[in-house]
Scaffold this active site. Structure first.
Site, PDB file in Angstrom:
ATOM      1  N   GLY A 559      36.174 -12.891  50.969  1.00 45.52           N
ATOM      2  CA  GLY A 559      36.681 -11.529  50.952  1.00 45.52           C
ATOM      3  C   GLY A 559      37.625 -11.322  49.791  1.00 45.52           C
ATOM      4  O   GLY A 559      38.067 -12.269  49.132  1.00 45.52           O
ATOM      5  N   GLY A 561      40.953  -8.626  48.602  1.00 41.40           N
ATOM      6  CA  GLY A 561      41.817  -7.510  48.952  1.00 41.40           C
ATOM      7  C   GLY A 561      42.705  -7.188  47.779  1.00 41.40           C
ATOM      8  O   GLY A 561      42.641  -7.851  46.740  1.00 41.40           O
ATOM      9  N   GLY A 562      43.525  -6.201  47.976  1.00 45.84           N
ATOM     10  CA  GLY A 562      44.411  -5.789  46.914  1.00 45.84           C
ATOM     11  C   GLY A 562      45.378  -6.887  46.507  1.00 45.84           C
ATOM     12  O   GLY A 562      45.856  -6.947  45.387  1.00 45.84           O
ATOM     13  N   PHE A 563      45.604  -7.795  47.379  1.00 43.76           N
ATOM     14  CA  PHE A 563      46.605  -8.843  47.190  1.00 43.76           C
ATOM     15  C   PHE A 563      46.046 -10.106  46.581  1.00 43.76           C
ATOM     16  O   PHE A 563      46.774 -10.987  46.185  1.00 43.76           O
ATOM     17  CB  PHE A 563      47.178  -9.208  48.558  1.00 43.76           C
ATOM     18  CG  PHE A 563      46.072  -9.511  49.499  1.00 43.76           C
ATOM     19  CD1 PHE A 563      45.580 -10.793  49.611  1.00 43.76           C
ATOM     20  CD2 PHE A 563      45.468  -8.494  50.232  1.00 43.76           C
ATOM     21  CE1 PHE A 563      44.525 -11.066  50.439  1.00 43.76           C
ATOM     22  CE2 PHE A 563      44.407  -8.776  51.067  1.00 43.76           C
ATOM     23  CZ  PHE A 563      43.938 -10.048  51.177  1.00 43.76           C
ATOM     24  N   GLY A 564      44.711 -10.228  46.572  1.00 45.73           N
ATOM     25  CA  GLY A 564      44.122 -11.468  46.078  1.00 45.73           C
ATOM     26  C   GLY A 564      42.816 -11.755  46.784  1.00 45.73           C
ATOM     27  O   GLY A 564      42.234 -10.879  47.422  1.00 45.73           O
ATOM     28  N   VAL A 566      40.200 -14.075  49.247  1.00 42.67           N
ATOM     29  CA  VAL A 566      40.162 -14.886  50.463  1.00 42.67           C
ATOM     30  C   VAL A 566      39.029 -15.903  50.350  1.00 42.67           C
ATOM     31  O   VAL A 566      37.907 -15.550  50.020  1.00 42.67           O
ATOM     32  CB  VAL A 566      39.923 -14.003  51.710  1.00 42.67           C
ATOM     33  CG1 VAL A 566      40.052 -14.835  52.977  1.00 42.67           C
ATOM     34  CG2 VAL A 566      40.891 -12.834  51.731  1.00 42.67           C
ATOM     35  N   LYS A 580      43.950 -17.123  51.904  1.00 42.87           N
ATOM     36  CA  LYS A 580      44.190 -16.012  50.975  1.00 42.87           C
ATOM     37  C   LYS A 580      45.069 -16.477  49.848  1.00 42.87           C
ATOM     38  O   LYS A 580      46.221 -16.868  50.064  1.00 42.87           O
ATOM     39  CB  LYS A 580      44.928 -14.884  51.690  1.00 42.87           C
ATOM     40  CG  LYS A 580      44.097 -14.097  52.623  1.00 42.87           C
ATOM     41  CD  LYS A 580      44.937 -13.024  53.267  1.00 42.87           C
ATOM     42  CE  LYS A 580      44.723 -12.986  54.741  1.00 42.87           C
ATOM     43  NZ  LYS A 580      43.420 -12.536  55.128  1.00 42.87           N
ATOM     44  N   ASP A 677      49.261  -1.067  59.329  1.00 44.03           N
ATOM     45  CA  ASP A 677      47.972  -0.897  58.651  1.00 44.03           C
ATOM     46  C   ASP A 677      46.817  -1.131  59.619  1.00 44.03           C
ATOM     47  O   ASP A 677      45.900  -1.901  59.359  1.00 44.03           O
ATOM     48  CB  ASP A 677      47.874  -1.834  57.453  1.00 44.03           C
ATOM     49  CG  ASP A 677      46.821  -1.355  56.445  1.00 44.03           C
ATOM     50  OD1 ASP A 677      46.343  -0.202  56.574  1.00 44.03           O
ATOM     51  OD2 ASP A 677      46.488  -2.132  55.536  1.00 44.03           O
TER      52      ASP A 677
END
Ligand SMILES: *[C@@H]1O[C@H](CO)[C@@H](O)[C@H](O)[C@H]1NC(C)=O
Ligand SMILES: *[C@@H]1O[C@H](CO)[C@@H](O)[C@H](O)[C@H]1NC(C)=O
Ligand SMILES: *[C@@H]1O[C@H](CO)[C@@H](O)[C@H](O)[C@H]1NC(C)=O
Ligand SMILES: *[C@@H]1O[C@H](CO)[C@@H](O)[C@H](O)[C@H]1NC(C)=O
Ligand SMILES: *[C@@H]1O[C@H](CO)[C@@H](O)[C@H](O)[C@H]1NC(C)=O
Ligand SMILES: *[C@@H]1O[C@H](CO)[C@@H](O)[C@H](O)[C@H]1NC(C)=O
Ligand SMILES: *[C@@H]1O[C@H](CO)[C@@H](O)[C@H](O)[C@H]1NC(C)=O
Ligand SMILES: *[C@@H]1O[C@H](CO)[C@@H](O)[C@H](O)[C@H]1NC(C)=O
Ligand SMILES: *[C@@H]1O[C@H](CO)[C@@H](O)[C@H](O)[C@H]1NC(C)=O
Ligand SMILES: *[C@@H]1O[C@H](CO)[C@@H](O)[C@H](O)[C@H]1NC(C)=O
Ligand SMILES: *[C@@H]1O[C@H](CO)[C@@H](O)[C@H](O)[C@H]1NC(C)=O
Length: 864
Positions: A559, A561-564, A566, A580, A677
């Site tokens: 996966g 995400g905006g953060f990095g 996975v 992650k 969220d």
């Protein structure tokens, strides 16, 4: 007048055979001779026939050996003294490894002999492969039934099955299989077998049955004397049929013949079928001249069938066999065969032997042999018992437990779903599982070890296979942990393992800029080496090198995400995790929030995804989560998984479970945690489709890449965000409730929060639902793919709850405690419908049927 056809012949078993050894044949190489019920591995030579009988135990998994009462044993041959009885299960089978395309004579003996001392003669059915062969009906405890068939094997194995029809316990006394030469007994259709036959020794002078060793194929020839107008002639010479005739009727049969008493009359054979005009026949007539004719003498015959010329004229050869047969089936009704002399012949017609078969069609398709091989391997490897006998998929009534098959009538059935959960299976997951065209594979709750074959992983990854492997503490379910790395992590007996589609989208995690951070150093390094008995027992900090090992050098992305990104990982040999890696821009400020991260590690609830560890080494920051095999809710609601549509009940369970997770954050944690969220991509599904909320509490601490301005961060995702946030600039528990209301509408409608109504316009899901509600159109709110398969009141309840959650005024929104309660009521209503309609599940399975598949099958993910 003689009656043939459907009347099976019941033979005296005593003294069946002759000690006469004309050819000293002793080749039983094409024979399988089973004395059913004989103790395993024992064998003997039956005295009257010289046939070696062995125990049947090696050819079947079930049944028990019994002996018939002594008073019945007197006059019968030894192979029927014991029986195998099948008190358990509906279908019990023998399985033989034979040769595909070969022709076999199969013979089964049934003699009850009051073996169970119940004095009740049973009735039951016989199956060959997926087709019913015969119904066995015994007249008395001492009456014997012998069933014979000549069968061309369509596969490399023979399934011979007894089926309990509710008229007593099936049993069998003896079973014989004889390999025939495929050139004999040809039929005009490939799926025809020759059944119920009469193999007759016309004009027998010895008046005894003949079989092996006289007959190389061990056919059983019965003496036959025709009608009143017949008489017999014979010779003491040997009739050669071994070399001159492929049917090889024994000399002892051929050396006598029937002939009419009045030489000018025909020899008549009449076959009567009674009422059954659907019966079809094949007839084989064997002739040999057994009288030495002078030059001025002749024997010449014509054969007619129902008064019409059929064959001839011909003269039998002296001491040599000629076979006349019907090349295609004779259909329907009574038949009369007449053999008569031609006008100039000096001698009357003769007939030495005849065979009459009825036709049996085997039309059911067997399971694809590749699938049978694979599933048979699985069966023997794991010692699966259950009802795994006979053909796996056919007939429908006897499909093996745990299997679902695709059967489209034009192709052989294939195995598409296999549930081996909770079977005490040990050993590895074999490669040959990937030979099956499986869409569902459930190996949960066993004791499997090793790793999952790469092909299966691949298929589960691309979504073509739903794979469940949880509850196998010693199974590694990732490619990345194939090799045991003893220097890194000690194998631990841990909990979760599963795999599949990954974690998706998931978490918005953020980090605030900071160049360097120092190690916190509180967590002892050595703890890395005796990791974890389970995720629950110890949560810890990992080094970067361990992260590299864990993810097999970041082999598999599950996966982004905006953060990095996975990655899939394995902790030790067995626990799967989602790792992650925070992107460079997100890692700052980790130290500041480390305490908070540790706090989150202590939050445990079955409906919350556990944070099981982290890494902070330089700018390498990683968060390690419990792995959720079935991805996120959004994927399951969208069209992307067309093969599975969540049922209404399944949806409600997910709603209830995620509501419980949120309720725990609000009320079970001190201080309360606001998720900030809540959205469908943040609701993850375990291998058992248990819903868990991901990413709680983090958005407060970390910023996304695109929003790096600390504390004022707008957490939440468009479409889910509480509108009152814009007024108050504060997120509260009630903001989570609002977002949950949006998720609930997604669950009900399978639509996204923001609906594009046309090129320029978007509308919020809430408004769309509102407009339909205004028209009272509740049915059209629900995902149309459910095709009305839900309780309407259950839906009403759920919609009401959702709309209450979406109330613009935060005060009017219910607490999560109330939401959980209301949703549970909705679920109960739906469950009541399911039970009433009887459409499903027995009470044990009823807890969990989450998914209905478009194949008309149900998946039972197993009780939690
Ligand atoms: C029959 O049993 C004997 C021992 O009792 C064994 O040596 C022999 O191999 C067996 N024969 C067959 C065909 O099983
Ligand atoms: C039949 O063959 C399979 C392998 O093809 C083997 O595993 C099995 O033991 C054999 N069964 C018997 C009864 O010989
Ligand atoms: C079967 O019969 C044919 C024709 O008589 C012969 O050529 C062949 O060798 C036989 N096959 C076997 C296996 O005995
Ligand atoms: C054949 O034997 C049976 C008894 O075994 C007897 O009833 C019958 O008459 C005999 N037939 C001839 C033709 O000898
Ligand atoms: C025997 O022959 C006579 C005279 O042809 C005939 O009437 C009689 O029906 C025949 N018997 C049988 C059993 O066919
Ligand atoms: C034999 O049959 C023929 C023709 O049916 C008849 O003429 C003759 O009398 C019969 N002979 C005997 C001995 O019955
Ligand atoms: C054939 O010829 C022999 C003498 O050579 C005679 O005894 C016999 O009766 C004849 N048979 C016939 C059917 O004419
Ligand atoms: C066959 O013959 C029997 C008796 O001779 C008679 O009852 C029956 O109806 C016949 N069947 C057919 C199909 O002609
Ligand atoms: C025997 O069959 C042949 C060939 O069909 C025919 O020509 C002849 O007349 C028949 N003989 C008798 C006695 O029916
Ligand atoms: C029978 O014999 C006669 C006289 O020998 C002869 O003319 C006739 O053709 C023969 N019939 C047949 C069918 O051979
Ligand atoms: C598994 O093993 C346990 C304990 O040995 C036993 O009680 C249980 O019945 C077994 N289950 C199956 C499906 O064989």
């Amino acid at each position: 007048m003689e009656m043939f056809g459907h009347v099976l012949f019941v033979v005296l078993l005593g003294g069946l055979s002759l000690p006469v050894l004309l050819h000293a044949q002793d080749d039983q190489s094409g024979f399988i001779s089973l004395d059913c019920g004989l103790p395993r591995n024992s064998n003997y030579t039956e005295t009257t026939t010289g046939i070696n009988y062995i125990s049947d135990a090696a050819f079947t998994d079930t049944g028990i050996g019994m002996k018939m009462m002594p008073e019945f044993q007197k006059d019968v041959q030894q192979m029927v003294w014991s029986v195998r009885s099948f008190p358990d299960g509906i279908r019990n089978c023998y399985k033989f490894n034979l040769t595909k395309g070969n022709k076999y004579l199969i013979r089964a003996y049934f003699l009850y002999g009051n073996y169970d001392q119940q004095d009740k003669v049973p009735g039951f059915d016989l199956y060959i492969g997926p087709d019913k062969w015969e119904s066995i009906k015994l007249e008395s405890a001492s009456s014997a039934v012998i069933k014979e068939i000549i069968h061309v094997l369509p596969s490399s194995y023979l399934d011979f099955c007894l089926v309990n029809t509710g008229s007593g316990t099936p049993f069998i006394s003896a079973l014989e299989i004889r390999l025939l030469n495929s050139t004999i007994y040809k039929t005009d259709q490939s799926r025809i077998s020759l059944n119920d036959f009469s193999t007759l020794d016309a004009g027998s002078t010895i008046n005894k049955t003949v079989r092996y060793k006289d007959d190389v194929y061990d056919r059983i020839w019965l003496p036959y004397y025709g009608d009143d107008n017949w008489t017999s002639i014979s010779t003491s010479l040997i009739v050669d049929s071994e070399s001159s005739n492929i049917y090889k009727p024994p000399s002892i049969v051929m050396k006598s013949a029937g002939t009419p008493k009045n030489a000018s009359k025909p020899l008549n054979v009449r076959m009567e079928t009674g009422d059954d005009t659907s019966l079809r026949f094949y007839v084989y007539l064997h002739f040999a001249e057994i009288q030495e004719l002078q030059a001025n003498e002749s024997r010449e015959c014509n054969i007619s069938l129902n008064g019409k010329h059929w064959y001839g004229p011909f003269s039998p050869k002296y001491l040599s066999t000629t076979t006349v047969y019907s090349p295609s089936t004779l259909t329907g009704g009574n038949y009369s065969i007449s053999i008569y002399k031609t006008e100039n012949a000096t001698h009357p017609p003769i007939l030495n032997a005849l065979e009459i078969f009825t036709v049996k069609e085997f039309l059911q398709a067997q399971t694809d042999p590749k699938d049978v091989d694979a599933i048979t391997n699985i069966k023997s490897m794991y010692g699966v018992k259950r009802n795994w006998q006979g053909d796996p998929c056919a007939p429908q009534a006897f499909v093996w437990d745990g299997l679902n098959c695709r059967d489209d009538s034009s192709n052989p059935p294939r195995i598409i779903s296999l549930d081996l959960s909770n079977n005490n299976m040990t050993g590895i997951v074999p490669d040959f599982l990937s030979q099956l065209p499986l869409q569902v594979l459930n190996l949960e709750g066993n004791k499997l070890t090793g790793s999952i074959p790469a092909q299966l992983l691949e298929r589960s990854k691309n979504g073509s296979l739903s794979l469940s492997v949880g509850g196998n503490p010693n199974l590694c379910s990732s490619v990345s942990c194939k090799k045991k790395k003893s220097n890194i992590i000690v194998p631990a007996a841990a909990a979760v393992a599963a795999l599949l589609l990954l974690i998706a989208a998931a978490l918005a995690i953020f980090f605030i800029l900071k160049k360097r951070r120092q190690k916190v150093g509180k967590v002892q390094k050595e703890s890395n080496y005796n990791i974890v008995d389970s995720f629950e027992s110890k949560k810890l900090r990992f080094s970067y090198s361990e992260i590299v090992t864990m993810t097999n050098n970041f082999e598999r992305i599950v996966g982004k995400g905006g953060f990095g990104t996975v990655y899939h990982g394995c902790l030790g040999e067995m626990d799967q995790v989602a790792v992650k890696m925070l992107s460079q821009s997100s890692v700052q400020g980790f130290e500041q929030y480390q305490a908070e991260v540790k706090l989150l590690m202590r939050v445990h609830h079955r409906n919350l995804v556990s944070l099981v560890g982290y890494c902070d080494e330089g700018d390498k920051i990683a968060l390690i989560y419990e792995y959720m095999a079935n991805g996120n809710l959004q994927e399951h609601l969208s069209d992307s998984r067309t093969s599975m549509i969540l049922s209404w009940e399944g949806r409600l369970r997910i709603a209830v479970e995620s509501a419980q997770g949120l309720e725990y954050l609000h009320n079970g944690c001190k201080p309360p945690i606001i998720h900030r969220d809540v959205k469908s991509p943040n609701i993850l599904l375990s291998h058992k489709f248990q819903a868990k909320l991901a990413d709680f509490g983090l958005s407060k601490s970390f910023a996304t890449d695109d929003n790096t301005h600390v504390s004022t961060v707008v957490a939440g995702t468009p479409g889910y965000l509480d509108p009152s946030y814009y007024v108050s600039n504060r997120l509260t528990e009630k903001s989570d409730v609002y977002s949950f209301g949006v998720v609930l509408l997604e669950i009900i409608t399978s639509k996204s929060p923001i609906i594009r109504t046309n090129e320029y316009e978007k509308t919020h899901l809430r408004q769309w639902v509102d407009s339909l509600l205004a028209q009272g159109d509740i049915r059209n709110i629900v995902d149309s793919r459910l095709q009305g398969d839900f309780d309407i009141n259950s839906v009403w309840k759920a919609v009401e709850v959702a709309m209450a959650c979406l109330s613009p005024s935060a005060n009017k929104r219910p607490s999560m405690t109330v939401v959980v309660m209301e949703l549970n009521e909705s679920l109960a209503t739906e469950m009541a419908r399911i039970y009433q309609s009887g459409s499903g599940y027995d009470s044990k399975d009823s807890i969990d049927p989450m998914i209905s598949m478009d194949l008309g099958t149900e998946m039972n993910p197993g009780a939690r």
